[in-house]
Design a protein around this motif. Structure first.
Motif, mmCIF file in Angstrom:
data_model
loop_
_atom_site.group_PDB
_atom_site.id
_atom_site.type_symbol
_atom_site.label_atom_id
_atom_site.label_comp_id
_atom_site.label_asym_id
_atom_site.label_seq_id
_atom_site.Cartn_x
_atom_site.Cartn_y
_atom_site.Cartn_z
ATOM 1 N N ARG A 97 3.488 0.215 3.020
ATOM 2 C CA ARG A 97 3.348 -0.896 3.961
ATOM 3 C C ARG A 97 3.060 -2.162 3.179
ATOM 4 O O ARG A 97 2.226 -2.161 2.285
ATOM 5 N N GLU A 98 3.777 -3.235 3.545
ATOM 6 C CA GLU A 98 3.482 -4.544 2.979
ATOM 7 C C GLU A 98 2.218 -5.015 3.678
ATOM 8 O O GLU A 98 2.130 -4.986 4.899
ATOM 9 N N GLN A 99 1.197 -5.402 2.930
ATOM 10 C CA GLN A 99 -0.137 -5.645 3.471
ATOM 11 C C GLN A 99 -0.213 -6.826 4.443
ATOM 12 O O GLN A 99 -0.887 -6.732 5.451
ATOM 13 N N GLN B 18 6.483 -1.531 7.527
ATOM 14 C CA GLN B 18 6.677 -0.210 6.947
ATOM 15 C C GLN B 18 7.932 -0.245 6.086
ATOM 16 O O GLN B 18 8.964 -0.797 6.490
ATOM 17 N N CYS B 19 7.850 0.319 4.890
ATOM 18 C CA CYS B 19 8.990 0.284 3.980
ATOM 19 C C CYS B 19 8.911 1.472 3.023
ATOM 20 O O CYS B 19 8.024 2.307 3.115
ATOM 21 N N ALA B 20 9.855 1.504 2.114
ATOM 22 C CA ALA B 20 9.864 2.486 1.036
ATOM 23 C C ALA B 20 9.670 1.735 -0.271
ATOM 24 O O ALA B 20 10.213 0.645 -0.450
ATOM 25 N N ARG C 135 0.871 -1.179 0.000
ATOM 26 C CA ARG C 135 0.000 0.000 0.000
ATOM 27 C C ARG C 135 0.906 1.225 0.000
ATOM 28 O O ARG C 135 1.775 1.363 0.849
ATOM 29 N N LEU C 136 0.736 2.105 -0.990
ATOM 30 C CA LEU C 136 1.558 3.307 -1.111
ATOM 31 C C LEU C 136 0.886 4.474 -0.419
ATOM 32 O O LEU C 136 -0.331 4.650 -0.497
ATOM 33 N N TYR C 137 1.710 5.285 0.241
ATOM 34 C CA TYR C 137 1.246 6.516 0.875
ATOM 35 C C TYR C 137 1.954 7.683 0.216
ATOM 36 O O TYR C 137 2.274 7.606 -0.959
ATOM 37 N N GLY C 138 2.239 8.733 0.915
ATOM 38 C CA GLY C 138 2.833 9.917 0.318
ATOM 39 C C GLY C 138 4.263 9.730 -0.145
ATOM 40 O O GLY C 138 5.003 8.887 0.373
ATOM 41 N N ALA C 139 4.649 10.525 -1.133
ATOM 42 C CA ALA C 139 6.032 10.525 -1.620
ATOM 43 C C ALA C 139 6.920 11.151 -0.553
ATOM 44 O O ALA C 139 6.592 12.203 -0.006
ATOM 45 N N THR C 140 8.023 10.484 -0.238
ATOM 46 C CA THR C 140 8.948 11.019 0.758
ATOM 47 C C THR C 140 10.156 11.681 0.119
ATOM 48 O O THR C 140 10.757 12.567 0.720
ATOM 49 N N ARG C 141 10.538 11.231 -1.061
ATOM 50 C CA ARG C 141 11.688 11.793 -1.766
ATOM 51 C C ARG C 141 11.462 11.719 -3.271
ATOM 52 O O ARG C 141 10.867 10.772 -3.752
ATOM 53 N N MET C 142 12.006 12.700 -3.947
ATOM 54 C CA MET C 142 12.015 12.674 -5.405
ATOM 55 C C MET C 142 13.413 13.012 -5.852
ATOM 56 O O MET C 142 13.967 14.014 -5.435
ATOM 57 N N GLY C 143 13.978 12.140 -6.653
ATOM 58 C CA GLY C 143 15.299 12.389 -7.197
ATOM 59 C C GLY C 143 15.214 12.445 -8.703
ATOM 60 O O GLY C 143 14.130 12.399 -9.286
#
Length: 190
Positions: free
Chosen positions: A48-50, A55-57, A31-39
Motif C-alpha cells: 500500500r502506498e502510505q 493497494q498495489c504490488a 508498506r509491504l505485506y505478504g509475498a503474492t508471487r515468486m518467479g
C-alpha cells in the motif's frame, strides 16, 4: 521484516531482509505485506502506498546479475510509457538497501517497481479451474487484443506473450491485465 533470497550468476547470496516500508526517490512510502508471487527474476509483495492508501504490488528483483538488472529497469521504463486498462499500471520505482538475514554489515541495493496489483495469471486459472469457457474466452480476448494493440501503438513489442503474463485485473473472470515487460523493446531497438 520481509525477506527475499538473492542470487548473482545463479549462485545464492543468501536471504536478505526487506524492510516493511520502502521509499521511492520521490519520497513516496510503500508498506509491504505478504509475498503474492515468486518467479525466477523477482518477488512480488502486496503493498500500500502510505499517503493515498492505494493497494498495489511491489516487485523486488532477486537476480542481481547485470542482464537481469537491465531487464528489470527496462520493465519500469516500458511501463511508464503505457496507459491501458488492460496493462498493469506503473506507480513508482526505486532502490532499497537490504541486509543479509541476521547481519547488518552485508548489504545490497536492489531495485523495485510499484505497479497495479492483479490476481492469478491465466495459466494458474486454467490449472485450478479447467479450460476457459467460450463465453469467458470471448470476454477476455478483447482485453488481450487491446493490450497488444496499445503496446504496438506505443511502438513496443512485448516478446513474451503467454498465459503466465496475463493476470486477472482484480477478481477472476473480470478482465485480463498484461504484465512482465522485462524483455519488451521499442521497435527498432537492439
Amino acid at each position: 521484516m520481509r525477506y527475499a533470497e538473492l542470487f548473482e550468476n545463479n549462485r545464492s547470496l543468501g536471504k536478505y531482509d526487506i524492510p516493511d516500508e520502502i521509499k521511492s526517490n520521490d519520497g513516496h512510502s510503500y508498506r509491504l505485506y505478504g509475498a503474492t508471487r515468486m518467479g525466477g527474476n523477482g518477488v512480488v509483495f502486496e503493498a500500500r502506498e502510505q499517503e493515498s492508501n492505494l493497494q498495489c504490488a511491489v516487485k523486488v528483483l532477486k537476480q542481481l546479475n547485470q542482464p537481469r538488472i537491465d531487464r528489470f529497469l527496462n520493465e519500469a521504463r516500458v511501463l511508464q510509457e503505457l496507459d491501458s486498462p488492460y496493462i498493469s499500471k506503473f506507480y513508482d520505482s526505486g532502490n532499497v538497501t537490504v541486509a543479509l538475514h541476521g547481519t547488518e554489515n552485508n548489504k545490497r541495493d536492489i531495485p523495485w517497481i510499484a505497479m497495479q496489483l492483479g490476481g492469478n495469471n491465466m495459466r494458474q486459472h486454467v490449472e485450478e479451474n479447467g479450460p476457459l469457457t467460450m463465453q469467458e474466452l470471448k470476454g477476455i480476448s478483447y482485453g488481450i487484443c487491446s493490450a497488444i494493440e496499445h503496446l504496438h501503438q506505443k511502438n513496443f513489442i512485448h516478446r513474451d506473450i503467454k498465459p503466465d503474463n496475463f493476470v486477472w485485473r482484480s477478481k477472476a473472470n473480470t478482465a485480463p491485465m498484461m504484465i512482465d515487460f522485462g524483455i519488451s523493446k521499442r521497435q527498432g531497438e537492439d
